[in-house]
Design a protein around this motif. Structure first.
Motif, PDB file in Angstrom:
ATOM      1  N   HIS A   1     -64.627  -2.507  12.321  1.00  0.00           N
ATOM      2  CA  HIS A   1     -63.318  -2.022  11.840  1.00  0.00           C
ATOM      3  C   HIS A   1     -62.956  -2.599  10.475  1.00  0.00           C
ATOM      4  N   VAL A   2     -63.967  -2.733   9.623  1.00  0.00           N
ATOM      5  CA  VAL A   2     -63.754  -3.128   8.237  1.00  0.00           C
ATOM      6  C   VAL A   2     -64.220  -1.968   7.357  1.00  0.00           C
ATOM      7  N   SER A   3     -63.363  -1.493   6.480  1.00  0.00           N
ATOM      8  CA  SER A   3     -63.746  -0.386   5.610  1.00  0.00           C
ATOM      9  C   SER A   3     -64.770  -0.861   4.580  1.00  0.00           C
ATOM     10  N   PRO A   4     -65.920  -0.184   4.482  1.00  0.00           N
ATOM     11  CA  PRO A   4     -66.909  -0.570   3.468  1.00  0.00           C
ATOM     12  C   PRO A   4     -66.433  -0.275   2.051  1.00  0.00           C
ATOM     13  N   ASP A   5     -65.419   0.555   1.916  1.00  0.00           N
ATOM     14  CA  ASP A   5     -64.987   1.015   0.591  1.00  0.00           C
ATOM     15  C   ASP A   5     -64.505  -0.119  -0.299  1.00  0.00           C
ATOM     16  N   ALA A   6     -63.984  -1.195   0.307  1.00  0.00           N
ATOM     17  CA  ALA A   6     -63.459  -2.311  -0.484  1.00  0.00           C
ATOM     18  C   ALA A   6     -64.561  -3.293  -0.893  1.00  0.00           C
ATOM     19  N   HIS A   7     -65.798  -2.978  -0.546  1.00  0.00           N
ATOM     20  CA  HIS A   7     -66.905  -3.896  -0.769  1.00  0.00           C
ATOM     21  C   HIS A   7     -68.039  -3.173  -1.493  1.00  0.00           C
ATOM     22  N   GLU A   8     -68.952  -3.951  -2.079  1.00  0.00           N
ATOM     23  CA  GLU A   8     -70.075  -3.378  -2.825  1.00  0.00           C
ATOM     24  C   GLU A   8     -71.373  -3.522  -2.040  1.00  0.00           C
ATOM     25  N   PHE A   9     -72.191  -2.467  -2.085  1.00  0.00           N
ATOM     26  CA  PHE A   9     -73.503  -2.469  -1.436  1.00  0.00           C
ATOM     27  C   PHE A   9     -74.511  -1.980  -2.474  1.00  0.00           C
ATOM     28  N   LEU A  10     -75.305  -2.897  -2.993  1.00  0.00           N
ATOM     29  CA  LEU A  10     -76.167  -2.591  -4.127  1.00  0.00           C
ATOM     30  C   LEU A  10     -77.636  -2.643  -3.721  1.00  0.00           C
ATOM     31  N   ILE A  11     -78.363  -1.562  -4.011  1.00  0.00           N
ATOM     32  CA  ILE A  11     -79.801  -1.516  -3.759  1.00  0.00           C
ATOM     33  C   ILE A  11     -80.495  -1.983  -5.035  1.00  0.00           C
ATOM     34  N   ALA A  12     -81.026  -3.203  -4.999  1.00  0.00           N
ATOM     35  CA  ALA A  12     -81.605  -3.776  -6.210  1.00  0.00           C
ATOM     36  C   ALA A  12     -82.501  -4.955  -5.859  1.00  0.00           C
ATOM     37  N   ASP A  13     -83.430  -5.257  -6.769  1.00  0.00           N
ATOM     38  CA  ASP A  13     -84.186  -6.505  -6.685  1.00  0.00           C
ATOM     39  C   ASP A  13     -83.223  -7.654  -6.985  1.00  0.00           C
ATOM     40  N   VAL A  14     -83.175  -8.641  -6.123  1.00  0.00           N
ATOM     41  CA  VAL A  14     -82.186  -9.712  -6.258  1.00  0.00           C
ATOM     42  C   VAL A  14     -82.341 -10.463  -7.575  1.00  0.00           C
ATOM     43  N   PHE A  15     -83.567 -10.786  -7.960  1.00  0.00           N
ATOM     44  CA  PHE A  15     -83.772 -11.521  -9.213  1.00  0.00           C
ATOM     45  C   PHE A  15     -83.272 -10.709 -10.409  1.00  0.00           C
ATOM     46  N   ASP A  16     -83.581  -9.405 -10.423  1.00  0.00           N
ATOM     47  CA  ASP A  16     -83.099  -8.544 -11.508  1.00  0.00           C
ATOM     48  C   ASP A  16     -81.578  -8.485 -11.524  1.00  0.00           C
ATOM     49  N   TYR A  17     -80.995  -8.335 -10.329  1.00  0.00           N
ATOM     50  CA  TYR A  17     -79.532  -8.266 -10.244  1.00  0.00           C
ATOM     51  C   TYR A  17     -78.894  -9.553 -10.770  1.00  0.00           C
ATOM     52  N   LEU A  18     -79.422 -10.706 -10.338  1.00  0.00           N
ATOM     53  CA  LEU A  18     -78.825 -11.983 -10.739  1.00  0.00           C
ATOM     54  C   LEU A  18     -78.936 -12.207 -12.245  1.00  0.00           C
ATOM     55  N   GLU A  19     -80.067 -11.873 -12.815  1.00  0.00           N
ATOM     56  CA  GLU A  19     -80.222 -12.061 -14.265  1.00  0.00           C
ATOM     57  C   GLU A  19     -79.215 -11.206 -15.035  1.00  0.00           C
ATOM     58  N   GLU A  20     -78.991  -9.990 -14.564  1.00  0.00           N
ATOM     59  CA  GLU A  20     -78.000  -9.118 -15.210  1.00  0.00           C
ATOM     60  C   GLU A  20     -76.588  -9.653 -14.997  1.00  0.00           C
ATOM     61  N   ALA A  21     -76.330 -10.165 -13.779  1.00  0.00           N
ATOM     62  CA  ALA A  21     -75.004 -10.716 -13.484  1.00  0.00           C
ATOM     63  C   ALA A  21     -74.703 -11.932 -14.354  1.00  0.00           C
ATOM     64  N   VAL A  22     -75.721 -12.761 -14.609  1.00  0.00           N
ATOM     65  CA  VAL A  22     -75.543 -13.919 -15.490  1.00  0.00           C
ATOM     66  C   VAL A  22     -75.188 -13.449 -16.907  1.00  0.00           C
ATOM     67  N   GLN A  23     -75.923 -12.458 -17.391  1.00  0.00           N
ATOM     68  CA  GLN A  23     -75.671 -11.930 -18.740  1.00  0.00           C
ATOM     69  C   GLN A  23     -74.259 -11.343 -18.861  1.00  0.00           C
ATOM     70  N   ASN A  24     -73.784 -10.746 -17.765  1.00  0.00           N
ATOM     71  CA  ASN A  24     -72.462 -10.110 -17.773  1.00  0.00           C
ATOM     72  C   ASN A  24     -71.328 -11.079 -17.475  1.00  0.00           C
TER      73      ASN A  24
END
Length: 400
Positions: free
Chosen positions: A271-294
């Motif tokens: 009973h938690v709406s997924p709409d308020a949360h993010e679900f990202l299909i990605a390689d974790v290392f790639d995602y983290l490196e981009e998140a650091v840059q951003n």
């Protein structure tokens, strides 16, 4: 003495010392000569160099671990009654769980429950078993009988798809029903949180039960926080976090699209709406490196990767990967945030994980407070004489 006579194998002098301490493995180099007239996976008696009975176990000449011990009692025959006793002991231990809150757990944890080569997970009224050794494979018909009689389960599914079976000379199998009926999906309760388990196709036996206590521990840190869950699989940590408060937001990252879809369904199931949360299909290392840059910043970062090292040969590269992962994780963690970092690599110890955290922190010049450390839950007992069968390390830290 026992009316059943088993073939025997003799140890070299002084090679029974580890067995006297309770260890359940005998390596091929400890045997005086390969025992004759024993089929692969067959039961035999182990005798000392002087001919004294030491133990009874099953044999495989194709592997470094030649014999795995089942009992030290010469009167104990390896029958369905023996297996029923071991299963009954395991069932009794799992009575620590309140079935109103938790009805999914590891029922048989191989050597930890005195049945080397066998893993059985219980999901509500369904058992999912993995047989890893030739000795347990030979006992399969008796195992089915013992498990069904002692648990009252409605069905038993075998997931014998582990690559470790090849080392034992066993075939990799498609999932198959051993007894009763097993549905496509089973809904379970874990600490009052609901999940749907795909026993037929999910990773391992369908769910990672060994993180139950860490998921529960996360709750006290998560209220109203921004959480990043890396290698989130079907969203176990994510759901626990999201349930703490409507103000909590969770970003789940995993390379598997089906896992992300299952994670969103788990939010809905609780009973938690997924709409308020993010679900990202990605390689974790790639995602983290981009998140650091951003310049992304989270209050809690969860790093629960698959095993980076399965053998000693891959240990050095694995430690490099853990250091890189934890450094990236700390870089997207706000000052004073909580880092939960895990390793399920058996050849990586708790000291190694603490060393990785320390090295990553030094590199970033950030102070770290160790808050909590975990290994396995109560349903994953480790034989005290076999610390090498321990694999899971989970550490909560506060990073300044």
């Amino acid at each position: 003495m026992s009316s059943v006579h088993y073939p025997s194998a003799s140890l070299k002098p002084h090679r029974d010392e580890s067995l006297q301490g309770g260890h359940l493995w005998i390596f091929s180099g400890a045997l005086q000569q390969p025992p004759r007239w024993v089929e692969i996976g067959g039961v035999l008696d182990v005798k000392s160099a002087t001919g004294k009975f030491v133990a009874r176990g099953y044999y495989n000449p194709q592997t470094d671990i030649a014999i795995r011990i089942l009992t030290y009692n010469p009167e104990e025959q390896i029958t369905v009654d023996f297996l029923r006793r071991r299963v009954a002991q395991a069932v009794q231990l799992r009575q620590v769980f309140d079935p109103e809150l938790t009805n999914a757990y590891r029922l048989i944890n191989s050597e930890g429950d005195g049945l080397p080569g066998l893993v059985v997970d219980r999901y509500a009224d369904v058992l999912v078993a993995q047989i890893h050794t030739a000795g347990m494979e030979r006992l399969r018909p008796l195992l089915i009988e013992a498990l069904m009689q002692e648990t009252g389960a409605q069905g038993l599914l075998f997931r014998n798809d582990s690559q470790s079976r090849k080392r034992e000379g066993l075939d990799i199998e498609e999932p198959m029903i051993g007894a009763g009926t097993v549905p496509d999906a089973v809904t379970i309760r874990e600490n009052g949180v609901y999940f749907t388990v795909d026993c037929w196709n999910g990773q391992k036996t369908g769910f990672f039960l060994d993180q139950r206590d860490k998921r529960e521990s996360l709750r006290k840190y998560a209220r109203g926080k921004r959480i990043l869950n890396c290698f989130s699989y079907t969203g176990g940590f994510s759901v626990y976090g999201a349930l703490t408060s409507p103000d909590t937001t969770v970003t789940s990252v995993d390379v598997s699209a089906p896992a992300m879809e299952a994670a969103q369904k788990h939010f809905e199931l609780n009973h938690v709406s997924p709409d308020a949360h993010e679900f990202l299909i990605a390689d974790v290392f790639d995602y983290l490196e981009e998140a650091v840059q951003n310049g992304e910043q989270f209050d809690i970062v969860i790093l629960d990767p698959p095993a980076f090292a399965k053998t000693q040969n891959t240990r050095t590269n694995a430690l490099k990967a853990y250091r890189r992962l934890n450094t990236l994780g700390m870089q997207v963690l706000r000052p004073g945030g909580i880092l939960l970092t895990c390793s399920c690599s058996g050849v990586i110890g708790m000291d190694d994980v603490l060393g990785v955290i320390s090295q990553s922190a030094q590199r970033l010049q950030r102070p770290v407070q160790l808050l909590e450390s975990y290994t396995h839950g109560v349903d994953h007992p480790i034989h005290i004489a076999m610390p090498e069968t321990s694999y899971l390390k989970s550490i909560f830290c506060r990073v300044g």
